[in-house]
Design a protein around this motif. Sequence first.
Motif, PDB file in Angstrom:
ATOM      1  N   HIS A   1     -46.657 -56.868 -25.993  1.00 52.90           N
ATOM      2  CA  HIS A   1     -47.287 -56.556 -24.719  1.00 52.90           C
ATOM      3  C   HIS A   1     -48.594 -55.828 -25.012  1.00 52.90           C
ATOM      4  O   HIS A   1     -48.597 -54.638 -25.323  1.00 52.90           O
ATOM      5  CB  HIS A   1     -46.353 -55.682 -23.857  1.00 52.90           C
TER       6      HIS A   1
ATOM      7  N   GLY B   1     -50.777 -54.921 -23.065  1.00 52.49           N
ATOM      8  CA  GLY B   1     -51.026 -53.849 -22.116  1.00 52.49           C
ATOM      9  C   GLY B   1     -50.551 -52.509 -22.628  1.00 52.49           C
ATOM     10  O   GLY B   1     -51.200 -51.472 -22.420  1.00 52.49           O
TER      11      GLY B   1
ATOM     12  N   GLU C   1     -49.561 -53.500 -17.625  1.00 51.48           N
ATOM     13  CA  GLU C   1     -48.858 -54.773 -17.778  1.00 51.48           C
ATOM     14  C   GLU C   1     -49.466 -55.854 -16.888  1.00 51.48           C
ATOM     15  O   GLU C   1     -49.572 -57.019 -17.293  1.00 51.48           O
ATOM     16  CB  GLU C   1     -47.376 -54.580 -17.442  1.00 51.48           C
TER      17      GLU C   1
ATOM     18  N   ASN D   1     -52.819 -56.978 -20.061  1.00 53.92           N
ATOM     19  CA  ASN D   1     -51.968 -57.637 -21.049  1.00 53.92           C
ATOM     20  C   ASN D   1     -52.682 -58.819 -21.703  1.00 53.92           C
ATOM     21  O   ASN D   1     -52.282 -59.973 -21.570  1.00 53.92           O
ATOM     22  CB  ASN D   1     -50.657 -58.084 -20.405  1.00 53.92           C
TER      23      ASN D   1
END
Length: 387
Positions: A4, A6, A294, A298
């Motif tokens: 991820h 993010g 997120e 991301n």
Amino acid sequence: MARHYGMDWLRIGAFAILILYHIGMVFVAWPFHAKVAPTIDWVAIPMLAISPWRLTLLFLVSGYASRALLRRWRSAGSFVVHRSWRLLVPLAFGILVIVPPQSWVELTTQHGYTASYWHFLTHDYFRFGMLDGLVLPTWNHLWFVAYLWLYTVVLGVLVALPTPPRAQAAFDRVFGGIGVLTLPILWLFATQVVVFQRWSDSHDVWNDGVAHLAYFPAFLFGYGLAGSDAAMAAMVRWWKPAAFLAIASYAVTVVIEVAYPGLARPPQWVSDLSVWARQPHTWAAIVALIGVAEAYLNRDHRWRPMLTEAVFPFYIIHQTAIVVGVWWLLPLALPAAAEFGALTLITIAACWVFYLGGREIGWARPLIGLRPKVATPAQPATTEPTL
């Protein structure tokens, strides 16, 4: 386990904010190792927006990264050994080499200490006792590394134990909806306000139990979050209400700060209100930041691997750069804005020199928190986060 990006950007941003926060500590009335005079009360207002959640978020993202590292090292024992090397070597180097200038500057500027730095280092720093109220030697800002190592060892023990077969599924159910916002806030209310009242951290690993009740669960939550698409989706879904709650809680602390600026002591009920407001501010801000990261961050970028690697070296050196920078600037008696700008430039320059120089010296890499160099100069040595 998918990466991820993010969370990588959030880790980078969180440590950048921490550096700016510590620069701000120079200008407010709160205790710090180096201060300007006079201090500036209003600087506390933007710092209060960051103060409640900055460390809890750092422990959470460290727990998140630990999940990936455990998979990399396969066994709990290998994970603990590897992480101990990566954390304890820089911690020891920091205590022996990086932190001493902070204590010397604090003693000379705030306690009337007149001996040279060399005399301090050779006669006073390693006294293993008190000097005018300061414990020496010390780890100062590197307490975070010590706490992180402790949590890593405990995590390794927990992972080595038989794990209930549906533990992750239970995490998903509990935190896959509104519980991701409400349940941690209730935990903070219970542990930080109702049962105990935590005003600050002691940075003494053995006598900081109430802080551990906030930081270690956040670390474990990050570990669980790394394997939970449901909890991550819930954070994305609830980030806007969380942001509203965080802002509303922050507004309460701003009103209190404006009414009782600096080191003024408010009535007990006002202090209690501040502690209550701090808890939803802490967790709601974290949910909002992770949800935004997120949903909107991301994605990868060519700078991400280098910045991810640079986080730990930046963290090790930044506070010493700030404190020594203040010591250099104080005789110039600059206006506050110029002093802030100069101190920021000094700190950023020192961080980059420390990282870029240290990463090219093979024996120095473990000292500044980097893995041994195994890649060609044209490639990043690693994108594995340490903190």
